[in-house]
Design a protein around this motif. Sequence first.
Motif, PDB file in Angstrom:
ATOM      1  N   PRO A  56       0.821  -1.231   0.000  1.00 37.59           N
ATOM      2  CA  PRO A  56       0.000   0.000   0.000  1.00 37.59           C
ATOM      3  C   PRO A  56       0.848   1.271   0.000  1.00 37.59           C
ATOM      4  O   PRO A  56       0.519   2.239  -0.701  1.00 37.59           O
ATOM      5  N   PHE A  57       1.953   1.256   0.746  1.00 39.50           N
ATOM      6  CA  PHE A  57       2.814   2.443   0.795  1.00 39.50           C
ATOM      7  C   PHE A  57       3.503   2.667  -0.553  1.00 39.50           C
ATOM      8  O   PHE A  57       3.631   3.803  -1.024  1.00 39.50           O
ATOM      9  N   LEU A  58       3.959   1.559  -1.148  1.00 40.57           N
ATOM     10  CA  LEU A  58       4.666   1.682  -2.426  1.00 40.57           C
ATOM     11  C   LEU A  58       3.717   2.130  -3.540  1.00 40.57           C
ATOM     12  O   LEU A  58       4.098   2.917  -4.411  1.00 40.57           O
ATOM     13  N   ILE A  59       2.475   1.616  -3.505  1.00 41.55           N
ATOM     14  CA  ILE A  59       1.495   2.053  -4.522  1.00 41.55           C
ATOM     15  C   ILE A  59       1.258   3.550  -4.385  1.00 41.55           C
ATOM     16  O   ILE A  59       1.260   4.296  -5.368  1.00 41.55           O
ATOM     17  N   ARG A  60       1.065   3.975  -3.131  1.00 40.59           N
ATOM     18  CA  ARG A  60       0.820   5.398  -2.909  1.00 40.59           C
ATOM     19  C   ARG A  60       2.041   6.217  -3.339  1.00 40.59           C
ATOM     20  O   ARG A  60       1.902   7.254  -3.986  1.00 40.59           O
ATOM     21  N   GLY A  61       3.219   5.723  -3.003  1.00 40.89           N
ATOM     22  CA  GLY A  61       4.441   6.441  -3.370  1.00 40.89           C
ATOM     23  C   GLY A  61       4.611   6.520  -4.876  1.00 40.89           C
ATOM     24  O   GLY A  61       5.063   7.544  -5.402  1.00 40.89           O
ATOM     25  N   ALA A  62       4.248   5.445  -5.576  1.00 38.49           N
ATOM     26  CA  ALA A  62       4.429   5.403  -7.034  1.00 38.49           C
ATOM     27  C   ALA A  62       3.531   6.400  -7.749  1.00 38.49           C
ATOM     28  O   ALA A  62       3.767   6.717  -8.916  1.00 38.49           O
ATOM     29  N   GLU A  63       2.492   6.882  -7.074  1.00 38.24           N
ATOM     30  CA  GLU A  63       1.553   7.799  -7.733  1.00 38.24           C
ATOM     31  C   GLU A  63       1.464   9.149  -7.045  1.00 38.24           C
ATOM     32  O   GLU A  63       0.665   9.991  -7.440  1.00 38.24           O
ATOM     33  N   SER A  64       2.276   9.341  -6.022  1.00 34.89           N
ATOM     34  CA  SER A  64       2.149  10.559  -5.229  1.00 34.89           C
ATOM     35  C   SER A  64       2.811  11.752  -5.915  1.00 34.89           C
ATOM     36  O   SER A  64       3.964  11.676  -6.348  1.00 34.89           O
ATOM     37  N   PHE A  65       2.096  12.855  -5.957  1.00 33.04           N
ATOM     38  CA  PHE A  65       2.679  14.072  -6.523  1.00 33.04           C
ATOM     39  C   PHE A  65       3.759  14.631  -5.610  1.00 33.04           C
ATOM     40  O   PHE A  65       4.641  15.377  -6.052  1.00 33.04           O
ATOM     41  N   ARG A  66       3.704  14.260  -4.330  1.00 36.33           N
ATOM     42  CA  ARG A  66       4.688  14.807  -3.381  1.00 36.33           C
ATOM     43  C   ARG A  66       6.098  14.298  -3.684  1.00 36.33           C
ATOM     44  O   ARG A  66       7.085  14.931  -3.325  1.00 36.33           O
ATOM     45  N   LEU A  67       6.189  13.125  -4.304  1.00 32.79           N
ATOM     46  CA  LEU A  67       7.510  12.583  -4.638  1.00 32.79           C
ATOM     47  C   LEU A  67       7.889  12.980  -6.061  1.00 32.79           C
ATOM     48  O   LEU A  67       7.028  13.017  -6.942  1.00 32.79           O
ATOM     49  N   PRO A  68       9.170  13.261  -6.315  1.00 32.58           N
ATOM     50  CA  PRO A  68       9.591  13.544  -7.695  1.00 32.58           C
ATOM     51  C   PRO A  68       9.519  12.271  -8.540  1.00 32.58           C
ATOM     52  O   PRO A  68       9.492  11.163  -8.004  1.00 32.58           O
ATOM     53  N   PRO A  69       9.500  12.428  -9.875  1.00 31.85           N
ATOM     54  CA  PRO A  69       9.276  11.272 -10.759  1.00 31.85           C
ATOM     55  C   PRO A  69      10.233  10.101 -10.528  1.00 31.85           C
ATOM     56  O   PRO A  69       9.815   8.944 -10.567  1.00 31.85           O
ATOM     57  N   SER A  70      11.517  10.382 -10.285  1.00 27.99           N
ATOM     58  CA  SER A  70      12.450   9.252 -10.157  1.00 27.99           C
ATOM     59  C   SER A  70      12.189   8.467  -8.865  1.00 27.99           C
ATOM     60  O   SER A  70      12.380   7.246  -8.839  1.00 27.99           O
ATOM     61  N   LEU A  71      11.729   9.140  -7.815  1.00 31.98           N
ATOM     62  CA  LEU A  71      11.383   8.393  -6.603  1.00 31.98           C
ATOM     63  C   LEU A  71      10.076   7.629  -6.792  1.00 31.98           C
ATOM     64  O   LEU A  71       9.905   6.535  -6.236  1.00 31.98           O
ATOM     65  N   ARG A  72       9.177   8.182  -7.588  1.00 30.59           N
ATOM     66  CA  ARG A  72       7.942   7.434  -7.895  1.00 30.59           C
ATOM     67  C   ARG A  72       8.302   6.158  -8.664  1.00 30.59           C
ATOM     68  O   ARG A  72       7.777   5.081  -8.390  1.00 30.59           O
ATOM     69  N   ALA A  73       9.200   6.309  -9.631  1.00 29.13           N
ATOM     70  CA  ALA A  73       9.621   5.126 -10.401  1.00 29.13           C
ATOM     71  C   ALA A  73      10.327   4.121  -9.487  1.00 29.13           C
ATOM     72  O   ALA A  73      10.187   2.906  -9.659  1.00 29.13           O
ATOM     73  N   SER A  74      11.081   4.623  -8.501  1.00 31.63           N
ATOM     74  CA  SER A  74      11.760   3.719  -7.562  1.00 31.63           C
ATOM     75  C   SER A  74      10.729   2.948  -6.744  1.00 31.63           C
ATOM     76  O   SER A  74      10.894   1.748  -6.494  1.00 31.63           O
ATOM     77  N   CYS A  75       9.659   3.626  -6.319  1.00 37.90           N
ATOM     78  CA  CYS A  75       8.593   2.945  -5.574  1.00 37.90           C
ATOM     79  C   CYS A  75       7.955   1.859  -6.450  1.00 37.90           C
ATOM     80  O   CYS A  75       7.668   0.759  -5.975  1.00 37.90           O
ATOM     81  N   ALA A  76       7.732   2.183  -7.729  1.00 40.65           N
ATOM     82  CA  ALA A  76       7.115   1.199  -8.631  1.00 40.65           C
ATOM     83  C   ALA A  76       8.023  -0.019  -8.799  1.00 40.65           C
ATOM     84  O   ALA A  76       7.554  -1.163  -8.792  1.00 40.65           O
TER      85      ALA A  76
END
Lengths: 321, 326
Positions: free
Chosen positions: B129-149
Amino acid sequence: MNPDVARAIPEMVESGLLPAGEAERLLRVARGELVSVFWELRALLYVGVLMITAGVGLLVKENLDRIGPVAVAAGIGLAAAAALAWVARTAPPFSWRESWGEAPSPNLAFDYVLLLGVLLAAADLAYVEVHFTPLGAAWPWHLLIVSVFTGLAAFRFDSRVVFSLSLSTFAAWRGISASGLGGDLFWERAGDALPWNAIACGALFALLGFGLKRTGRKAHFEPMAVTLGWLLILGGLALKLESAAWAAALLLTGAGLAAGAYRFRRFPLFAFGVIAAYAALSRLAIYGLHEDLLGCAWFFVTPLLMIAGLILAQRRMKEPL
Amino acid sequence: MSPDAARADRNASIRAAARAWREAGAIDEAALAAVEAACPDDRRRVGPVFRVLLFVFTLIAVSGACGFIWTLLGNPSDAVNAALALAGMAWRWGYPLYAGAAVAALLGSFTVVPGGRLAWIALPLILAPFLIRGAESFRLPPSLRASCAAALGVALAGLYVAVNVASYDQAWLEVWNQNRSAGPGSEGWRALVWTATAVVPVACLAIGLSTRRYVFLIVGAGTTVASLITLRFYVHLAPLWAILTLSGALLAGLVVVLRRHLDSSPGKERGGFTAEPLFEDLARGRMLEAGAAVLSLSPEARPVHEEPRFSGGGGSFGGGGSSSEF
């Protein structure tokens, strides 16, 4: 999905950077509301072709006595002919340029029916050779025949996948498994002929790529030929890595390739060169270090130096490496 | 990641999208130039090849460091150290490869402790659940979103490995655990893993299709294939050649039908899916296809240490591809 792009698009429309008509579709893609499965469908078709060819191979192997060699050869041949006939009917007229340009093929199945037809035809030829032995003592030449056949099909129907098969089949004729070089590198003791065959084969492929690009004929095949060519050259040198002289040759070749690729911005080749040079250097250094601790220190310190060097190299370039 | 780097990362993702739009003809050169001027990127970006090189050398350095510590101190927690180092690098620089490798190393660290399989199941379920949220969160920059994914993909794959019945029966995750109990587990557990082997891929596919999340789609497709292979391993419904040929033909047929189904709808899309490429680099994709063909379809090499000579059963079935010997 990309929330940053999704947030930026309306602002771009407001400021007149983006035409409003295009913005809606772009926004849906950025929001993840429209997703392309183009490559996923192609990957599934590829897996399907692999499964069919593997299944046909097993069918023949397990039921040879019941079916009979003539029926097997005829059956596979007919299936191959049907696939290739469909491809020939669907294909655009021959051109030395890329038939599809940057657009996808008009028919999703085209590339994969061609691949299936070529694989079945190759299998049929091999089967005929094994059971009816028309080539006699020269049986390995069937690989060359298959390589030429697939090469012609690749040029006629403009298929990178079939072209890569043609090259790897040629390499197999010279005794090199293009997919097994990594395994050969670490697990097998190569004889004298294999490394030289790999190097000669690689040089031939690299020259072929150079020729294609230079003449502008199927120039888009060049990256495949040159990449596989250099892989074979480096792999051939690495096959004899236990010898210090060969390791030194690999070090020089890898460093030279990396330098040339850096200059001409051929990034995959740059990566091959760097990794090959590092492997050769490590081989030369490790044989001199007889302590486990020193070995670990080598593999801790030198990668950090390599990373620093790569970052410096990248900073000297104007565009991403 | 510093605020400046995060801002530059966001701008870089917008510039990259604009370049893709330009290549697809959605915008003109003037619009691209205007977007690039409006979203300045002051960083020197690292391309995919360079990222792979950095990752390879980082892995070697981390392995060397772990070996060094192990040799010096006899410390067995190499995988935990590696996971922490990789996770730190993923967080600092936002490289998805590091994030995926960090989760893999973390899961790997549980293979040497009792109850490791339960950790392989619990950890992904807790993290997802945290990683899904992180992968789509605007609060994180794109490369961190990709890292979560990427971390999510590895975690889901780990979950599947833990609940796969073949992995359970053959104790894949207990191989390095010297305190493991011998023999298979209880029938109740076995029934549970049989169910999970079937349910996890279906659940991943269902989530992927309903929410259009790539990670779930890809993991769902991969685990479906793995579950079918597992089923074939335990239940012999038909000879292998028949299963392979029919499945391959069915798969190919399904793809063609699916493509036509998507193409026949208005705008060539249904349910938010389209079979058309959307702003993707087709040339790079085709190179990858050709590379995959070399790896998977190359014929067996003929032996070169002896002169070509005829033998009754010589040669191999293939050339240009299949290589099963008769």
